[in-house]
Design a protein around this motif. Structure first.
Motif, PDB file in Angstrom:
ATOM      1  N   THR A 353       9.506 -10.451  -0.821  1.00 47.12           N
ATOM      2  CA  THR A 353       8.994  -9.155  -1.260  1.00 47.12           C
ATOM      3  C   THR A 353       7.468  -9.149  -1.163  1.00 47.12           C
ATOM      4  N   PRO A 354       6.935  -8.963   0.025  1.00 48.34           N
ATOM      5  CA  PRO A 354       5.469  -8.914   0.143  1.00 48.34           C
ATOM      6  C   PRO A 354       4.938  -7.547  -0.308  1.00 48.34           C
ATOM      7  N   VAL A 355       3.688  -7.532  -0.690  1.00 46.11           N
ATOM      8  CA  VAL A 355       2.997  -6.308  -1.113  1.00 46.11           C
ATOM      9  C   VAL A 355       1.635  -6.279  -0.432  1.00 46.11           C
ATOM     10  N   PHE A 356       1.371  -5.155   0.249  1.00 45.25           N
ATOM     11  CA  PHE A 356       0.088  -4.963   0.935  1.00 45.25           C
ATOM     12  C   PHE A 356      -0.598  -3.739   0.343  1.00 45.25           C
ATOM     13  N   VAL A 357      -1.880  -3.854   0.146  1.00 43.66           N
ATOM     14  CA  VAL A 357      -2.699  -2.750  -0.361  1.00 43.66           C
ATOM     15  C   VAL A 357      -3.694  -2.385   0.726  1.00 43.66           C
ATOM     16  N   VAL A 358      -3.598  -1.127   1.198  1.00 45.46           N
ATOM     17  CA  VAL A 358      -4.417  -0.647   2.313  1.00 45.46           C
ATOM     18  C   VAL A 358      -5.225   0.549   1.829  1.00 45.46           C
ATOM     19  N   GLY A 359      -6.486   0.599   2.231  1.00 44.88           N
ATOM     20  CA  GLY A 359      -7.355   1.728   1.938  1.00 44.88           C
ATOM     21  C   GLY A 359      -7.797   2.407   3.215  1.00 44.88           C
ATOM     22  N   ILE A 360      -7.932   3.735   3.153  1.00 45.50           N
ATOM     23  CA  ILE A 360      -8.378   4.515   4.310  1.00 45.50           C
ATOM     24  C   ILE A 360      -9.782   5.004   4.021  1.00 45.50           C
ATOM     25  N   TYR A 361     -10.680   4.726   4.953  1.00 47.96           N
ATOM     26  CA  TYR A 361     -12.097   5.037   4.784  1.00 47.96           C
ATOM     27  C   TYR A 361     -12.535   6.002   5.871  1.00 47.96           C
ATOM     28  N   SER A 362     -13.467   6.866   5.467  1.00 49.80           N
ATOM     29  CA  SER A 362     -14.161   7.736   6.424  1.00 49.80           C
ATOM     30  C   SER A 362     -15.640   7.408   6.303  1.00 49.80           C
ATOM     31  N   GLY A 363     -16.123   6.540   7.176  1.00 53.54           N
ATOM     32  CA  GLY A 363     -17.470   6.021   7.024  1.00 53.54           C
ATOM     33  C   GLY A 363     -17.494   5.041   5.858  1.00 53.54           C
ATOM     34  N   ARG A 364     -18.328   5.290   4.859  1.00 58.19           N
ATOM     35  CA  ARG A 364     -18.378   4.452   3.671  1.00 58.19           C
ATOM     36  C   ARG A 364     -17.559   5.019   2.514  1.00 58.19           C
ATOM     37  N   ASP A 365     -16.981   6.189   2.676  1.00 59.10           N
ATOM     38  CA  ASP A 365     -16.216   6.838   1.609  1.00 59.10           C
ATOM     39  C   ASP A 365     -14.745   6.467   1.731  1.00 59.10           C
ATOM     40  N   LYS A 366     -14.177   6.033   0.628  1.00 56.59           N
ATOM     41  CA  LYS A 366     -12.746   5.727   0.610  1.00 56.59           C
ATOM     42  C   LYS A 366     -11.971   6.995   0.268  1.00 56.59           C
ATOM     43  N   LEU A 367     -11.096   7.396   1.171  1.00 58.77           N
ATOM     44  CA  LEU A 367     -10.327   8.625   0.979  1.00 58.77           C
ATOM     45  C   LEU A 367      -9.057   8.403   0.180  1.00 58.77           C
ATOM     46  N   GLY A 368      -8.421   7.273   0.319  1.00 56.69           N
ATOM     47  CA  GLY A 368      -7.176   7.014  -0.384  1.00 56.69           C
ATOM     48  C   GLY A 368      -6.807   5.558  -0.318  1.00 56.69           C
ATOM     49  N   GLU A 369      -5.897   5.178  -1.191  1.00 53.16           N
ATOM     50  CA  GLU A 369      -5.436   3.792  -1.269  1.00 53.16           C
ATOM     51  C   GLU A 369      -3.950   3.795  -1.562  1.00 53.16           C
ATOM     52  N   GLY A 370      -3.206   2.923  -0.871  1.00 52.54           N
ATOM     53  CA  GLY A 370      -1.766   2.861  -1.042  1.00 52.54           C
ATOM     54  C   GLY A 370      -1.241   1.458  -0.884  1.00 52.54           C
ATOM     55  N   ALA A 371      -0.078   1.220  -1.481  1.00 53.12           N
ATOM     56  CA  ALA A 371       0.575  -0.085  -1.416  1.00 53.12           C
ATOM     57  C   ALA A 371       1.967   0.081  -0.840  1.00 53.12           C
ATOM     58  N   GLY A 372       2.450  -0.981  -0.172  1.00 52.51           N
ATOM     59  CA  GLY A 372       3.758  -0.943   0.435  1.00 52.51           C
ATOM     60  C   GLY A 372       4.234  -2.315   0.840  1.00 52.51           C
ATOM     61  N   PRO A 373       5.515  -2.444   1.183  1.00 52.71           N
ATOM     62  CA  PRO A 373       6.046  -3.763   1.587  1.00 52.71           C
ATOM     63  C   PRO A 373       5.588  -4.196   2.964  1.00 52.71           C
ATOM     64  N   THR A 374       5.100  -3.236   3.770  1.00 53.79           N
ATOM     65  CA  THR A 374       4.591  -3.565   5.098  1.00 53.79           C
ATOM     66  C   THR A 374       3.223  -2.913   5.264  1.00 53.79           C
ATOM     67  N   LEU A 375       2.523  -3.347   6.284  1.00 53.71           N
ATOM     68  CA  LEU A 375       1.209  -2.775   6.550  1.00 53.71           C
ATOM     69  C   LEU A 375       1.309  -1.304   6.942  1.00 53.71           C
ATOM     70  N   ASP A 376       2.329  -0.984   7.746  1.00 50.76           N
ATOM     71  CA  ASP A 376       2.487   0.408   8.170  1.00 50.76           C
ATOM     72  C   ASP A 376       2.838   1.305   6.990  1.00 50.76           C
ATOM     73  N   ALA A 377       3.730   0.821   6.096  1.00 53.75           N
ATOM     74  CA  ALA A 377       4.099   1.627   4.929  1.00 53.75           C
ATOM     75  C   ALA A 377       2.906   1.816   3.995  1.00 53.75           C
ATOM     76  N   ALA A 378       2.093   0.791   3.843  1.00 56.68           N
ATOM     77  CA  ALA A 378       0.906   0.913   2.995  1.00 56.68           C
ATOM     78  C   ALA A 378      -0.111   1.879   3.604  1.00 56.68           C
ATOM     79  N   ARG A 379      -0.242   1.873   4.911  1.00 58.35           N
ATOM     80  CA  ARG A 379      -1.176   2.800   5.573  1.00 58.35           C
ATOM     81  C   ARG A 379      -0.714   4.247   5.425  1.00 58.35           C
ATOM     82  N   ILE A 380       0.595   4.469   5.546  1.00 56.51           N
ATOM     83  CA  ILE A 380       1.114   5.837   5.379  1.00 56.51           C
ATOM     84  C   ILE A 380       0.954   6.304   3.933  1.00 56.51           C
ATOM     85  N   ALA A 381       1.184   5.401   2.983  1.00 52.54           N
ATOM     86  CA  ALA A 381       1.020   5.776   1.576  1.00 52.54           C
ATOM     87  C   ALA A 381      -0.435   6.114   1.258  1.00 52.54           C
TER      88      ALA A 381
END
Length: 425
Positions: A353-381
Motif C-alpha cells: 500500500t504505497p502512498v504518494f503526495v504530489v503537488g502541482i505548481y504554476s511557477g513558484r505558486d502551488k495550485l493544489g496537492e493530492g495523495a494517491g496509491p500511484t503517481l498518476d492518481a496523486a497527480r490527478i487528485a
C-alpha cells in the motif's frame, strides 16, 4: 219608509253563512301543505287578510295542514377539502403556526389553504397553487442570487445542481418533514385542517417559473440525447431539467385561460412522487403567504433561516473527466505559467500500500496537492483540488446581494465580481 243600508245586510249574511268544510275544497289546503316552513309565514298572512270574513275553522285547518308534511332534507355533496372556518378550531394547525414562528398577520385559514394540494382540491380558490407559484418565484430568485454572489466562478452545471440542492423538490420535502408536517391518508371534508392533503392518483400542478417544452422532449427521454448548457439555460427550468410535454389528449382539450385554474388542474399531469411534490408545494405556499401578508423583508429572512441556512457540500458536486488538461487550459487562459507536477513525499513505494503526495505548481505558486496509491492518481487528485479551489472561490459571506437594495434607505448597489466563465476542455 226607511232606507236599508246594504253594507249592514251584507255583513249579516256573510256572518250567518255556514263554514266551508275542508272536504269540499281540498285543493287550497294541499297547496298550503306543500309549502316549506320558510315560505309558510309569508303565504299565510295574505290568505288571512283575503279571507277576513271566513270562519276560524278554515284558518285552523290551514295552519294544521302546514305542519302535516316535513320538508325534504337537502342533499349536500361532500367537499373535497375542509371548509376554511374549521381552521380556527384545529390544534395541529395552531401548533404548526407557532412552530414556524409565523407572524400574527398570517391567519390560520391561509396556513390551512397552504396544506391543500391541487390534487386534493382542483379549485384554485381553495388550494395552494397560487401561493406556491409566488413562493417558487421568490425561492428561485433568492437562491440564485445567493449562489452567484457567494460563488461567482461556479460552472453552470454545478450551479443547476446547487439550485436543486437548495430549492429542489427533494430538499423542500426534507424541510417540510423537519417542520413536523403530517400527511392525511386521503383528502376530504372530514380531515383535520392541520394535515397535508394530497392524492396519489389525481393530477396536480407543477411549479415552473421559467422554461419551455422542447419539441424533441420525447426523443430526449427515449434516446438519451445530449443537451448542451446553452440550450439548458434557454429552454429548461431553473434546475436545468427538461419540462415534460403534455400528452395528446390534454393538448386536444387545452383551452385558453389562466395558468393556474380549475380547467388546467384537471389535465393529465401526474408526478412520479406525489408525496415529495405535495410537501414541496406546501413549503413554497408558506413562503408565498409570508410574502403576501408580512412583506418582502420577512420573506427574505424566512428563506435565509429555513433554506439557505442548510449546508450543501458543493465539492462533491464536481466531476472532472480530464482534470489535468482542464487545469492546463485554465493556466493558459489566465496567463499563468504552465502547471508542473512535483513529488513532495512518498512512503512504501515497494510495499503493498504505497502512498504518494504530489503537488502541482504554476511557477513558484502551488495550485493544489493530492495523495494517491500511484503517481498518476496523486497527480490527478492534485489537479482536481486545484480546479475546485479555483471554482469555489468566494469573496466572503458579507458580500452584498441585489435584493438588499430594495429596502428603504439602503446603500447603492456595488457590482459583485463576475467571472469570465468556466473552462471548456
Amino acid at each position: 219608509m226607511k232606507r236599508i243600508r246594504l253594507d249592514r245586510i251584507s255583513s249579516q249574511l256573510l256572518n250567518t253563512a255556514p263554514a266551508r268544510s275542508s272536504a269540499s275544497h281540498p285543493t287550497r289546503i294541499c297547496r298550503a301543505a306543500q309549502t316549506s316552513r320558510l315560505q309558510a309565514p309569508l303565504q299565510a298572512c295574505p290568505q288571512r287578510r283575503w279571507q277576513s270574513t271566513t270562519s276560524e275553522a278554515v284558518l285552523e285547518e290551514l295552519e294544521y295542514g302546514e305542519h302535516d308534511q316535513e320538508p325534504e332534507p337537502l342533499r349536500t355533496v361532500p367537499l373535497p377539502s375542509p371548509p376554511p372556518e374549521r381552521a380556527l378550531s384545529s390544534a395541529k394547525l395552531a401548533a404548526l403556526h407557532a412552530r414556524l414562528s409565523l407572524s400574527s398577520k398570517i391567519p390560520l385559514q391561509v396556513l390551512a389553504r397552504a396544506l391543500i394540494d391541487p390534487s386534493a382540491d382542483a379549485n384554485p380558490r381553495f388550494n395552494n397553487a397560487n401561493l406556491a407559484f409566488v413562493g417558487a418565484a421568490l425561492l428561485q430568485y433568492h437562491t440564485s442570487e445567493f449562489l452567484l454572489t457567494r460563488y461567482p466562478r461556479l460552472p453552470m452545471a454545478i450551479l443547476f445542481a446547487a439550485m436543486k440542492g437548495y430549492s429542489g423538490i427533494p430538499a423542500l420535502h426534507q424541510i417540510a418533514r423537519a417542520w413536523g408536517v403530517e400527511a392525511a391518508a386521503a383528502p376530504g371534508e372530514e380531515v383535520d385542517p392541520g394535515l397535508l392533503q394530497f392524492s396519489h392518483d389525481k393530477p396536480t400542478v407543477m411549479m415552473h417559473k421559467w422554461g419551455y417544452v422542447r419539441a424533441e422532449s420525447k426523443e430526449l427521454l427515449k434516446y438519451k440525447w445530449r443537451r448542451g448548457l446553452s440550450s439548458r439555460v434557454l429552454y429548461d427550468d431553473a434546475f436545468g431539467e427538461t419540462i415534460p410535454g403534455k400528452p395528446k389528449a390534454a393538448e386536444e382539450e387545452e383551452e385558453d385561460g389562466l395558468e393556474v385554474s380549475d380547467a388546467r388542474n384537471a389535465k393529465h399531469l401526474m408526478v412520479q412522487d406525489a408525496t415529495q411534490n405535495a410537501h414541496a408545494n406546501f413549503v413554497r405556499a408558506v413562503l408565498g403567504a409570508v410574502y403576501l401578508y408580512a412583506g418582502r423583508e420577512a420573506a427574505q429572512l424566512f428563506i435565509k433561516a429555513h433554506v439557505l441556512s442548510r449546508k450543501l457540500d458543493l465539492e462533491n458536486l464536481f466531476e472532472f473527466k480530464l482534470p489535468t488538461r482542464e487545469l492546463a487550459r485554465l493556466c493558459a487562459r489566465e496567463n499563468f505559467d504552465p502547471p508542473v507536477a512535483r513529488l513532495l513525499s512518498e512512503t512504501g513505494r515497494l510495499s503493498r500500500t504505497p502512498v504518494f503526495v504530489v503537488g502541482i505548481y504554476s511557477g513558484r505558486d502551488k495550485l493544489g496537492e493530492g495523495a494517491g496509491p500511484t503517481l498518476d492518481a496523486a497527480r490527478i487528485a492534485a489537479a482536481i483540488k486545484a480546479l475546485k479551489a479555483w471554482y469555489l472561490y468566494s469573496p466572503g459571506s458579507d458580500v452584498g446581494l441585489p435584493s438588499d437594495t430594495f429596502a428603504e434607505g439602503a446603500a447603492p448597489w456595488k457590482p459583485a465580481y463576475v467571472d469570465i466563465g468556466e473552462i471548456i476542455s
